[in-house]
Scaffold this motif. Structure first.
Motif, PDB file in Angstrom:
ATOM      1  N   HIS A  92       0.833  -1.202   0.000  1.00 41.47           N
ATOM      2  CA  HIS A  92       0.000   0.000   0.000  1.00 41.47           C
ATOM      3  C   HIS A  92       0.868   1.253   0.000  1.00 41.47           C
ATOM      4  O   HIS A  92       0.634   2.193  -0.773  1.00 41.47           O
ATOM      5  CB  HIS A  92      -0.919   0.010   1.234  1.00 41.47           C
ATOM      6  CG  HIS A  92      -2.163  -0.795   1.083  1.00 41.47           C
ATOM      7  ND1 HIS A  92      -3.285  -0.320   0.428  1.00 41.47           N
ATOM      8  CD2 HIS A  92      -2.474  -2.042   1.501  1.00 41.47           C
ATOM      9  CE1 HIS A  92      -4.227  -1.251   0.459  1.00 41.47           C
ATOM     10  NE2 HIS A  92      -3.761  -2.301   1.104  1.00 41.47           N
ATOM     11  N   CYS A  95       2.797   1.813  -3.306  1.00 35.72           N
ATOM     12  CA  CYS A  95       1.927   2.313  -4.375  1.00 35.72           C
ATOM     13  C   CYS A  95       1.617   3.793  -4.156  1.00 35.72           C
ATOM     14  O   CYS A  95       1.695   4.609  -5.083  1.00 35.72           O
ATOM     15  CB  CYS A  95       0.642   1.486  -4.408  1.00 35.72           C
ATOM     16  SG  CYS A  95      -0.311   1.629  -5.937  1.00 35.72           S
ATOM     17  N   LYS A 102       2.239   0.173 -11.528  1.00 32.89           N
ATOM     18  CA  LYS A 102       0.833  -0.222 -11.527  1.00 32.89           C
ATOM     19  C   LYS A 102       0.685  -1.560 -12.256  1.00 32.89           C
ATOM     20  O   LYS A 102       1.406  -1.831 -13.235  1.00 32.89           O
ATOM     21  CB  LYS A 102      -0.021   0.840 -12.222  1.00 32.89           C
ATOM     22  CG  LYS A 102       0.018   2.220 -11.555  1.00 32.89           C
ATOM     23  CD  LYS A 102      -0.668   2.203 -10.211  1.00 32.89           C
ATOM     24  CE  LYS A 102      -0.609   3.571  -9.520  1.00 32.89           C
ATOM     25  NZ  LYS A 102      -1.366   4.612 -10.253  1.00 32.89           N
ATOM     26  N   ASP A 104      -0.793  -3.853 -14.851  1.00 28.08           N
ATOM     27  CA  ASP A 104      -1.437  -3.677 -16.147  1.00 28.08           C
ATOM     28  C   ASP A 104      -2.506  -4.748 -16.304  1.00 28.08           C
ATOM     29  O   ASP A 104      -2.202  -5.914 -16.572  1.00 28.08           O
ATOM     30  CB  ASP A 104      -0.406  -3.785 -17.274  1.00 28.08           C
ATOM     31  CG  ASP A 104      -1.002  -3.497 -18.652  1.00 28.08           C
ATOM     32  OD1 ASP A 104      -2.247  -3.430 -18.767  1.00 28.08           O
ATOM     33  OD2 ASP A 104      -0.217  -3.348 -19.606  1.00 28.08           O
ATOM     34  N   THR A 105      -3.754  -4.372 -16.109  1.00 27.17           N
ATOM     35  CA  THR A 105      -4.834  -5.355 -16.167  1.00 27.17           C
ATOM     36  C   THR A 105      -5.120  -5.838 -17.576  1.00 27.17           C
ATOM     37  O   THR A 105      -5.920  -6.758 -17.767  1.00 27.17           O
ATOM     38  CB  THR A 105      -6.117  -4.789 -15.538  1.00 27.17           C
ATOM     39  OG1 THR A 105      -6.448  -3.538 -16.164  1.00 27.17           O
ATOM     40  CG2 THR A 105      -5.928  -4.565 -14.037  1.00 27.17           C
ATOM     41  N   THR A 119      -4.655  -4.641  -5.315  1.00 27.51           N
ATOM     42  CA  THR A 119      -4.625  -3.181  -5.358  1.00 27.51           C
ATOM     43  C   THR A 119      -4.100  -2.751  -6.723  1.00 27.51           C
ATOM     44  O   THR A 119      -3.782  -3.588  -7.569  1.00 27.51           O
ATOM     45  CB  THR A 119      -3.724  -2.596  -4.257  1.00 27.51           C
ATOM     46  OG1 THR A 119      -2.352  -2.959  -4.524  1.00 27.51           O
ATOM     47  CG2 THR A 119      -4.125  -3.123  -2.886  1.00 27.51           C
ATOM     48  N   GLU A 120      -3.989  -1.448  -6.923  1.00 32.31           N
ATOM     49  CA  GLU A 120      -3.481  -0.942  -8.196  1.00 32.31           C
ATOM     50  C   GLU A 120      -2.082  -1.455  -8.504  1.00 32.31           C
ATOM     51  O   GLU A 120      -1.725  -1.606  -9.669  1.00 32.31           O
ATOM     52  CB  GLU A 120      -3.427   0.594  -8.176  1.00 32.31           C
ATOM     53  CG  GLU A 120      -4.737   1.293  -8.424  1.00 32.31           C
ATOM     54  CD  GLU A 120      -4.519   2.780  -8.614  1.00 32.31           C
ATOM     55  OE1 GLU A 120      -4.948   3.297  -9.664  1.00 32.31           O
ATOM     56  OE2 GLU A 120      -3.913   3.411  -7.736  1.00 32.31           O
ATOM     57  N   CYS A 121      -1.318  -1.740  -7.453  1.00 35.67           N
ATOM     58  CA  CYS A 121       0.095  -2.093  -7.638  1.00 35.67           C
ATOM     59  C   CYS A 121       0.446  -3.509  -7.191  1.00 35.67           C
ATOM     60  O   CYS A 121       1.633  -3.873  -7.221  1.00 35.67           O
ATOM     61  CB  CYS A 121       0.982  -1.112  -6.872  1.00 35.67           C
ATOM     62  SG  CYS A 121       0.808   0.616  -7.342  1.00 35.67           S
TER      63      CYS A 121
END
Length: 346
Positions: A92, A95, A102, A104-105, A119-121
């Motif tokens: 957390h 990030c 990040k 990459d979805t 999470t984003e990262c």
């Protein structure tokens, strides 16, 4: 593991030893950093080397995960690590501070993962539980089945072992023992938790490594410990008189993060995706450690004996009290750690 899975002992990489940890990367390289020891060897053998062989990537390793080193690499612009196993509170922070790439979805499909662990990262790499570990000789007839009973030294006499680590669920357990409802744990009432811990302070023994935890409970020196489920399972397999009580367990997990500026970030994300979509590789690690896989599908590949000792099994998951809220811990770790160390020293 730190911590959770090993004592944080550095290891020599068994694969790609040459240049391990050195700066510089390439298209066909990936440097993985975990906590070290047998756990890292198992994770690499079951779930990283197979991908590297398939992708034609040279795998390198370093250990143990080191947050100061992670940050220093990023801030200096000399990043030699590509993907690192960390605790979620650090993920957390990394990030938020811009120290991590990040996810990459478009590459990593996170839809099959527990959204509370993404999470984003970061994505999860394993799951484990803080259980009530007990000595089966000392408590042959009855043992604590709740944190309230764990704190009941009259009914269940003996020392209590706790991990001397703020995020080790000692405060969550104390609050549950004091009557806080599981869905009302966070934000943690640290003052109330310390008051509850005061009631058994004379009976508390702290451990700092998994080996110490196992020795305490198996020897009977502390016949009750707040345990890492896999450590109790492995000790039981070795014939030690120990077992996990799954009621009111607290779910935890480790995550994978990519340092900002990692030269092989795309390889890291490609491996993450491979790991997500290969449940049998996740299960191979779980079968060796009794730490949980990151997808529900992987449970189908776990041996029945091991499945019974996983926090996410159909039998154990309903007994969960809560998932550790690492976003809260990211904001409060330093302050609470200082208080815990001062309290323990008094």
């Amino acid at each position: 593991m730190k911590r959770v899975l090993t004592a944080g002992v550095a290891i020599t990489a068994v694969i790609g030893l040459a240049g391990c940890g050195a700066a510089g990367g390439s298209e066909d390289q990936l440097t993985v950093v975990m906590w070290g020891g047998q756990d890292q060897k198992t994770h690499v053998a079951e779930a990283i080397q197979p991908w590297a062989d398939e992708a034609g990537v040279t795998l390198k390793q370093d250990s143990p995960s080191d947050y100061a080193k992670f940050r220093a690499q990023v801030e200096s612009g000399k990043v030699s690590w590509d993907v690192v196993e960390v605790e979620p509170n650090f993920a957390h922070t990394a990030c938020e501070k811009g120290w991590a790439e990040k996810i990459d979805t478009e590459i990593v499909d996170t839809s099959a993962l527990n959204p509370e662990e993404v999470t984003e990262c970061a994505i999860p790499v394993l799951e484990y539980a803080f259980t009530i570990g007990y000595n089966t000789d000392t408590f042959a007839d009855a043992h604590p089945t709740s944190w309230a009973e764990f704190f009941d030294t009259q009914r269940f006499p003996g020392k209590r072992g706790f991990w001397k680590y703020a995020t080790g669920a000692i405060f969550e357990a104390a609050l549950l023992a004091d009557g806080v409802k599981p869905d009302e744990l966070y934000p943690l009432d640290i003052d109330r938790a310390f008051k509850k811990l005061d009631t058994i302070k004379d009976d508390i023994v702290f451990y700092e490594t998994g080996e110490q935890q196992q020795q305490l409970v198996a020897s009977g020196e502390a016949p009750l410990v707040q345990a890492w489920n896999g450590r109790i399972y492995s000790a039981a397999k070795e014939g030690q008189p120990v077992a996990n009580e799954w009621n009111e367990h607290l779910l935890s997990y480790d995550q994978l993060v990519i340092p900002k500026g990692a030269e092989n970030a795309e390889n890291a994300q490609e491996w993450m995706q491979w790991y997500v979509e290969h449940p049998e590789a996740q299960a191979g690690y779980s079968n060796a450690t009794a730490y949980g896989p990151i997808t529900e599908e992987a449970l189908e590949h776990v041996d029945a004996e091991v499945l019974a000792e996983l926090p996410t099994s159909p039998a154990n998951a309903p007994k969960r009290a809560a998932i550790i809220d690492y976003a809260w811990w990211a904001d409060n770790y330093d302050e609470v750690s200082e208080r815990l160390n001062e309290w323990a020293a008094q």
